[in-house]
Design an enzyme around this catalytic site. Sequence first.
Site, mmCIF file in Angstrom:
data_model
loop_
_atom_site.group_PDB
_atom_site.id
_atom_site.type_symbol
_atom_site.label_atom_id
_atom_site.label_comp_id
_atom_site.label_asym_id
_atom_site.label_seq_id
_atom_site.Cartn_x
_atom_site.Cartn_y
_atom_site.Cartn_z
ATOM 1 N N ASP A 1 -22.801 45.775 45.859
ATOM 2 C CA ASP A 1 -22.651 45.653 46.566
ATOM 3 C C ASP A 1 -23.167 44.387 47.642
ATOM 4 O OD1 ASP A 1 -23.629 46.062 49.655
ATOM 5 O OD2 ASP A 1 -25.941 46.079 49.399
ATOM 6 N N SER A 2 -22.965 43.790 48.379
ATOM 7 C CA SER A 2 -23.316 42.339 49.063
ATOM 8 C C SER A 2 -24.368 41.650 47.772
ATOM 9 C CB SER A 2 -22.998 41.883 50.292
ATOM 10 O OG SER A 2 -24.034 43.032 51.087
ATOM 11 N N TYR B 1 -21.207 40.950 53.578
ATOM 12 C CA TYR B 1 -19.824 41.499 53.283
ATOM 13 C C TYR B 1 -19.419 41.873 55.112
ATOM 14 C CZ TYR B 1 -19.189 42.193 48.255
ATOM 15 O OH TYR B 1 -18.694 41.633 46.773
ATOM 16 N N GLY B 2 -20.434 42.053 55.579
ATOM 17 C CA GLY B 2 -20.159 42.157 56.873
ATOM 18 C C GLY B 2 -19.224 41.807 58.316
ATOM 19 N N CYS C 1 -22.217 50.023 48.740
ATOM 20 C CA CYS C 1 -21.699 49.065 50.751
ATOM 21 C C CYS C 1 -21.054 50.500 51.618
ATOM 22 C CB CYS C 1 -21.295 47.843 49.743
ATOM 23 S SG CYS C 1 -20.522 46.842 51.253
ATOM 24 N N ASN C 2 -21.591 50.563 52.140
ATOM 25 C CA ASN C 2 -20.742 51.289 52.702
ATOM 26 C C ASN C 2 -19.358 49.909 53.590
ATOM 27 O OD1 ASN C 2 -22.735 53.564 55.168
ATOM 28 N ND2 ASN C 2 -24.061 51.846 54.494
ATOM 29 N N THR C 3 -19.495 48.743 54.132
ATOM 30 C CA THR C 3 -18.691 48.114 54.858
ATOM 31 C C THR C 3 -18.028 47.737 53.369
ATOM 32 O OG1 THR C 3 -20.561 45.906 55.382
ATOM 33 C CG2 THR C 3 -18.147 45.745 55.303
ATOM 34 N N GLU D 1 -27.414 42.569 64.028
ATOM 35 C CA GLU D 1 -27.438 41.252 63.671
ATOM 36 C C GLU D 1 -28.142 40.767 63.091
ATOM 37 O OE1 GLU D 1 -24.380 38.996 63.539
ATOM 38 O OE2 GLU D 1 -24.275 39.852 65.428
ATOM 39 N N CYS E 1 -26.084 51.171 56.768
ATOM 40 C CA CYS E 1 -25.616 49.972 56.004
ATOM 41 C C CYS E 1 -27.162 49.977 54.108
ATOM 42 C CB CYS E 1 -26.205 48.269 56.823
ATOM 43 S SG CYS E 1 -26.174 47.194 55.391
ATOM 44 N N THR E 2 -26.192 49.894 53.684
ATOM 45 C CA THR E 2 -27.889 50.796 52.587
ATOM 46 C C THR E 2 -29.278 49.266 52.340
ATOM 47 O OG1 THR E 2 -25.929 48.896 50.709
ATOM 48 C CG2 THR E 2 -26.112 51.511 50.973
ATOM 49 N N HIS E 3 -28.770 47.775 52.723
ATOM 50 C CA HIS E 3 -29.815 47.315 52.713
ATOM 51 C C HIS E 3 -30.818 47.773 53.926
ATOM 52 C CE1 HIS E 3 -26.727 43.909 51.424
ATOM 53 N NE2 HIS E 3 -28.215 43.070 51.151
#
Length: 262
Positions: free
Chosen positions: A9-10, A42-43, A73-75, A144, A183-185
């Site tokens: 992931d990022s 990464y978004g 990571c979805n992105t 954001e 988003c995994t975060h």
Amino acid sequence: MGKTIGIFDSGVGGLTVLSSIVNEISESVDYHYVADRLHAPYGSKSIEELLDRSRKITEFLITKGAALIVVACNTATTQVISVLREEFSIPFVGIEPAVKPAAQLSISRRIGVIATANTLKSSLFNQTLKTHASTCKTYVRVGEGLVEAIETGELDSKELNELVSNHIDYFNSKEIDVLVLGCTHYSFVSRIFEKYLNKGVSMVSPNEAVARRVNTVLEHLKGESSSVTSISIYSTSEELLSLSKLISSANLQADQLLHVQI
Ligand code: DGL
């Protein structure tokens, strides 16, 4: 070498996916996780940059023995997983916003999706909306500031609470009854989301579904199980203190935590 799964992931977001995978899989596996914190978020990166990072990390994970890669990571999934599948001969499991379960769950037919700008503008996500949520009114919003705030490891901070509350105000005003954590975060702060969401609003994340998929793919991989489960976590940034805090918050214990240059 036993069965090895590579995950990336990022940053720390994918640790929430790793945690679900470790809970789901009963056989012993060597997990190698890359948090690309030096290049996060990464978004808002271009597809070329995402592809470059994803390729390099995949190559690194393959050197660690990975026979299966989880793009946690979805992105990166929505932007580049199809290219990775063409370029590498090992299987990839990705993660996408759980739009289908949300549409199935919604009674009011009003759902919300919070994710990164790249995920929300991807054709994969927009196609999924058309296919699975065409009977719902969908409200989308870029989360954001959330990834950056979560990466600090200060999950109880006033700033993070204010940021979440601000995003949730938007969804509350739209009277949704299901919110997709895209988003995994964001799973790290699902409790804060819950605190501000209108009563009765459900949240959905695909982490458990991804873990089940990983288990199925793993069963088809050749090779013996490892003798014991091990977890190695690598960060492209030198700062490891906040990372180690977030590893604990994800209920994980790392056998190795290392800085790497990829
Ligand atoms: N955790 C990631 C996701 O699921 C990436 C967030 C970011 O780096 O912007 O999309």
